[in-house]
Design an enzyme around this catalytic site. Structure first.
Site, PDB file in Angstrom:
ATOM      1  N   PHE A   1      -6.203  -6.120  -3.769  1.00  0.00           N
ATOM      2  CA  PHE A   1      -4.103  -6.951  -3.652  1.00  0.00           C
ATOM      3  C   PHE A   1      -4.887  -8.279  -3.875  1.00  0.00           C
ATOM      4  O   PHE A   1      -6.247  -9.057  -4.013  1.00  0.00           O
ATOM      5  CB  PHE A   1      -3.391  -7.122  -2.698  1.00  0.00           C
ATOM      6  CG  PHE A   1      -2.991  -5.462  -2.301  1.00  0.00           C
ATOM      7  CD1 PHE A   1      -1.468  -5.286  -2.745  1.00  0.00           C
ATOM      8  CD2 PHE A   1      -3.136  -4.048  -1.857  1.00  0.00           C
ATOM      9  CE1 PHE A   1      -1.074  -4.028  -2.795  1.00  0.00           C
ATOM     10  CE2 PHE A   1      -3.558  -2.594  -1.953  1.00  0.00           C
ATOM     11  CZ  PHE A   1      -1.838  -3.046  -1.953  1.00  0.00           C
TER      12      PHE A   1
ATOM     13  N   LYS B   1      -4.735   5.893  -2.416  1.00  0.00           N
ATOM     14  CA  LYS B   1      -5.954   6.774  -2.768  1.00  0.00           C
ATOM     15  C   LYS B   1      -5.978   7.152  -4.123  1.00  0.00           C
ATOM     16  O   LYS B   1      -6.621   7.849  -4.634  1.00  0.00           O
ATOM     17  CB  LYS B   1      -5.770   7.715  -0.976  1.00  0.00           C
ATOM     18  CG  LYS B   1      -6.607   8.779  -1.608  1.00  0.00           C
ATOM     19  CD  LYS B   1      -6.558   9.616  -0.267  1.00  0.00           C
ATOM     20  CE  LYS B   1      -4.970  10.733   0.375  1.00  0.00           C
ATOM     21  NZ  LYS B   1      -4.485  11.333  -0.810  1.00  0.00           N
TER      22      LYS B   1
ATOM     23  N   THR C   1      -4.554   6.595  -6.293  1.00  0.00           N
ATOM     24  CA  THR C   1      -4.779   6.017  -8.207  1.00  0.00           C
ATOM     25  C   THR C   1      -6.598   5.348  -7.863  1.00  0.00           C
ATOM     26  O   THR C   1      -7.041   5.331  -8.986  1.00  0.00           O
ATOM     27  CB  THR C   1      -4.065   4.588  -7.548  1.00  0.00           C
ATOM     28  OG1 THR C   1      -2.673   4.821  -7.462  1.00  0.00           O
ATOM     29  CG2 THR C   1      -3.786   3.247  -8.624  1.00  0.00           C
TER      30      THR C   1
ATOM     31  N   ARG D   1      -4.000  17.543  -6.838  1.00  0.00           N
ATOM     32  CA  ARG D   1      -2.821  18.324  -6.530  1.00  0.00           C
ATOM     33  C   ARG D   1      -1.663  17.662  -7.122  1.00  0.00           C
ATOM     34  O   ARG D   1      -1.290  17.076  -7.929  1.00  0.00           O
ATOM     35  CB  ARG D   1      -2.551  18.584  -5.048  1.00  0.00           C
ATOM     36  CG  ARG D   1      -3.592  18.878  -3.406  1.00  0.00           C
ATOM     37  CD  ARG D   1      -3.224  18.407  -2.639  1.00  0.00           C
ATOM     38  NE  ARG D   1      -3.134  16.517  -2.384  1.00  0.00           N
ATOM     39  CZ  ARG D   1      -2.298  16.392  -1.259  1.00  0.00           C
ATOM     40  NH1 ARG D   1      -1.195  16.834   0.260  1.00  0.00           N
ATOM     41  NH2 ARG D   1      -2.253  15.232  -1.371  1.00  0.00           N
TER      42      ARG D   1
ATOM     43  N   PHE E   1      -3.388  12.293   2.530  1.00  0.00           N
ATOM     44  CA  PHE E   1      -3.435  11.303   3.910  1.00  0.00           C
ATOM     45  C   PHE E   1      -4.223  11.010   4.046  1.00  0.00           C
ATOM     46  O   PHE E   1      -5.519  11.043   3.778  1.00  0.00           O
ATOM     47  CB  PHE E   1      -2.174  12.220   4.895  1.00  0.00           C
ATOM     48  CG  PHE E   1      -1.179  12.543   4.534  1.00  0.00           C
ATOM     49  CD1 PHE E   1      -0.467  11.865   3.553  1.00  0.00           C
ATOM     50  CD2 PHE E   1      -0.677  13.753   4.544  1.00  0.00           C
ATOM     51  CE1 PHE E   1       1.029  11.487   3.162  1.00  0.00           C
ATOM     52  CE2 PHE E   1       1.318  13.610   4.571  1.00  0.00           C
ATOM     53  CZ  PHE E   1       1.335  12.933   3.426  1.00  0.00           C
TER      54      PHE E   1
ATOM     55  N   TRP F   1      -5.861  -0.360 -10.402  1.00  0.00           N
ATOM     56  CA  TRP F   1      -4.612  -0.039 -10.617  1.00  0.00           C
ATOM     57  C   TRP F   1      -3.903  -0.867 -11.740  1.00  0.00           C
ATOM     58  O   TRP F   1      -3.145  -0.716 -12.805  1.00  0.00           O
ATOM     59  CB  TRP F   1      -3.243  -0.812  -9.384  1.00  0.00           C
ATOM     60  CG  TRP F   1      -1.999  -0.704  -9.930  1.00  0.00           C
ATOM     61  CD1 TRP F   1      -1.378   0.468  -9.093  1.00  0.00           C
ATOM     62  CD2 TRP F   1      -0.597  -0.986 -10.653  1.00  0.00           C
ATOM     63  NE1 TRP F   1      -0.433   0.846  -9.539  1.00  0.00           N
ATOM     64  CE2 TRP F   1       0.706  -0.462 -10.055  1.00  0.00           C
ATOM     65  CE3 TRP F   1      -1.114  -2.672 -10.572  1.00  0.00           C
ATOM     66  CZ2 TRP F   1       1.562  -1.388 -10.326  1.00  0.00           C
ATOM     67  CZ3 TRP F   1      -0.369  -3.202 -11.386  1.00  0.00           C
ATOM     68  CH2 TRP F   1       1.218  -2.757 -11.293  1.00  0.00           C
TER      69      TRP F   1
ATOM     70  N   ALA G   1      -1.116  17.415   3.363  1.00  0.00           N
ATOM     71  CA  ALA G   1      -1.871  17.452   4.696  1.00  0.00           C
ATOM     72  C   ALA G   1      -1.987  17.261   5.982  1.00  0.00           C
ATOM     73  O   ALA G   1      -2.092  17.390   6.915  1.00  0.00           O
ATOM     74  CB  ALA G   1      -2.732  16.691   4.391  1.00  0.00           C
TER      75      ALA G   1
ATOM     76  N   LYS H   1       7.909   8.493  -0.309  1.00  0.00           N
ATOM     77  CA  LYS H   1       7.057   8.542  -1.067  1.00  0.00           C
ATOM     78  C   LYS H   1       7.028   8.628  -2.376  1.00  0.00           C
ATOM     79  O   LYS H   1       6.033   7.599  -2.796  1.00  0.00           O
ATOM     80  CB  LYS H   1       6.040   9.500  -0.507  1.00  0.00           C
ATOM     81  CG  LYS H   1       4.401   9.709  -0.649  1.00  0.00           C
ATOM     82  CD  LYS H   1       3.967  10.833   0.181  1.00  0.00           C
ATOM     83  CE  LYS H   1       2.011  10.534  -0.748  1.00  0.00           C
ATOM     84  NZ  LYS H   1       2.000  10.999  -1.675  1.00  0.00           N
TER      85      LYS H   1
END
Length: 556
Positions: free
Chosen positions: A381, A71, A73, A94, A301, A409, A273, A105
């Site tokens: 991907f 998200k 990214t 954030r 999230f 990405w 979140a 994470k």
């Protein structure tokens, strides 16, 4: 293949003065933190407050899975792609917490060629905002304990203290502790505990405050404890709000950095979140809207947590009206929701995709309830097949959503151009009729049940005796008008992390309820959610080291 940190370390950063100049901000408008970080001055923010607002775009996602969604990214890549198309855009994010950075994470700077930089600074100490919040929080806790020790004129009941100390680190040993042990001079013995800094009410207050005066007013309303007569005791009564504000006077100013492609990024505040409201600061978002035509922000999230709180808490309080939502998913994550093991996600599986896509479907329905146009993007991907991509595209378009692939990405802004064009098309052709999910005049239980049934899809809600009693007390104190901040696991629409896809017929269990009077919301804790996380068996901290040249390795 280069890692995220290697990509970031090999990038050529512009001086933050030049990044600021690209959107009309002068050096005099900045408070410098070295060459690549700066805070916006109060004078500058005041000078642009009457400018016309740009368009506000929220990036959210399906429920996170071990397969990865990306998200942040996508948020960064979309901002860079807007720049590729000649649009004046700013990203509003954030700040990362040290807890997940050293836990499971990792950091929160994006990934690949869609990152905000300097990556190491952002993920570690940055401009010291979290340290200031931690210090202000713990000053209040220290003053409260000292007040009790020095005679307790406010008649605080040590067994009814609700304000906890905080630390920006995952540390399960601090969830429940005893303080005041030792001699009489060492304080009053009582049970205490820590929350992680991103769950501190002061973090929420900093992110929701409109200016320094509002910050101070909100701090004064924090309920720290109850008296022997069951009356609330506030930070204002402990007479330390001025000192707390002094610690936070710089932290309330938004931070300016850049992406790998030098797109400006305001990175400020960082409530989780799943246990807090999950949005960057109101000041950063509102300032960005005054200086850019397109502001791309995110909420933590999945949309059941971050987006719901962005709409029902942040937008409600700040008067924000989002113009579009980008909903991020991956084929891999949808197949995982359909029952495919992580090791088998690279194999084409339309059957599993059709089973798992119900998670995406529920999030689309939820977002459409708010009246905001939705663009679905698949973070692509290499193993995704054309058949899988076309299946998802058709599914989304049948539900009234624009659709685009994102390859940010690997390709940075160039890989987000298709998505940026889809977002621009949505902004031009679809009107946002934003509305919150529930009105202020509902009871607290009605608000909780509205979120649980409409957003999560629950059949019912149950409450512990302690939660019901707390709700009755909060409403008796005249605070029932506040929105609710649901503390729930991020992995499922339900309060049971093991229920993937689109669970139905489940019951949400409300274990604890308390009011964050300064922040202006009521927190409802579901299931086994913790406000002080723990480290995993093999924490990320074990992989991080500094080489002989002083270069950080292993941070991600």
């Amino acid at each position: 293949m280069l890692t995220d940190i290697e990509i970031a370390q090999q990038s050529k950063l512009y001086n933050v003065k030049d990044v600021a100049a690209s959107i009309g901000i002068t050096e005099d408008d900045l408070e410098m933190y070295g060459k690549y970080k700066a805070k916006l001055s109060d004078e500058y923010m005041d000078s642009v407050k009457d400018n016309k607002d740009g368009k506000l775009i929220l990036v959210t996602a399906i429920n996170p899975t071990p397969a990865g969604e990306g998200k942040t990214t996508v948020t960064v890549g979309l901002g860079q792609a807007m720049g590729k198309l000649g649009k004046k855009s700013i990203i509003a994010l954030r700040e990362p917490s040290l807890g997940p950075c050293f836990g499971v994470k990792g950091g929160a700077a994006g990934g690949g060629y869609s990152q905000v930089v300097p990556m190491e600074d952002l993920n570690l100490h940055f401009t010291g905002d979290f340290h200031a919040i931690t210090s202000a929080n713990n000053l209040l806790a220290a003053v409260m304990d000292n007040h009790i020790h020095q005679g307790n004129a406010l008649r605080i009941d040590p067994k009814r203290i609700v304000f906890k100390r905080c630390l920006d680190m995952n540390d399960r040993a601090l969830r429940s502790i005893i303080v005041g042990m030792g001699k009489k001079a060492d304080g009053v013995v009582r049970q205490d505990g820590f929350v992680i800094t991103v769950a501190s009410e002061i973090m929420a207050i900093l992110c929701l405050a409109s200016d320094i005066k509002d910050l101070q007013d909100r701090l004064s309303k924090i309920i720290v404890a109850y008296t022997y007569d069951n009356e609330p005791v506030t930070a204002g009564e402990l007479k330390c709000v001025g000192s707390m504000t002094a610690l936070l006077k710089d932290a309330i100013k938004p931070n300016l950095i850049q992406t790998l492609e030098h797109t400006p990024a305001l990175v400020h505040g960082g409530p989780f979140a799943n246990i807090a409201h999950g949005c960057n600061s109101v000041r950063a978002t509102k300032t960005a809207l005054k200086i850019a035509d397109y502001v791309i922000t995110e909420a933590g999230f999945g949309a059941d947590l971050g987006a719901e709180k962005f709409f029902d808490i942040k937008c409600r309080m700040a008067g924000l009206k989002p113009d579009a939502v980008v909903l991020v998913a991956t084929v891999r994550a949808l197949k995982y929701n359909g029952g495919v093991a992580k090791a088998d996600l690279n194999n084409e599986n339309i059957d599993a995709l059709s089973k798992g896509i119900v998670n995406l479907e529920k999030h689309i329905e939820n977002l459409q309830m708010y009246g905001v146009p939705v663009v679905v993007t698949l973070n692509r991907f290499v193993a995704d097949t054309d058949a899988e991509l076309n299946f998802v595209k058709k599914f989304c378009e049948e539900r009234g959503c624009d659709f685009a692939l994102a390859n940010v990405w690997e390709k940075g802004g160039e890989g987000g151009v298709e998505l940026a064009k889809a977002v621009l098309n949505t902004l031009e052709t679809k009107e946002s009729n934003f509305k919150v999910l529930y009105e202020d005049d509902l009871t607290i239980k009605e608000k909780i049940e509205t979120v649980a049934t409409k957003i999560y899809g629950a059949k019912d809600v149950t409450y512990s005796t302690e939660a019901s009693n707390a709700i009755a007390k909060i409403e008796a104190m005249g605070m029932g008008y506040m929105p609710v901040c649901m503390a729930k696991n991020q992995y499922s629409l339900s309060d049971d992390a093991s229920l993937l896809g689109r669970p139905e017929g489940f019951t949400v269990n409300i274990r604890e309820v308390y009011v964050s009077a300064g922040a202006g919301f009521v927190v409802a804790i579901t299931g086994a959610i913790m406000t002080m996380p723990g480290l995993p068996k093999v924490p990320a901290a074990e992989r991080i080291f500094v080489d002989d040249e002083g270069v950080i390795n292993g941070l991600f």
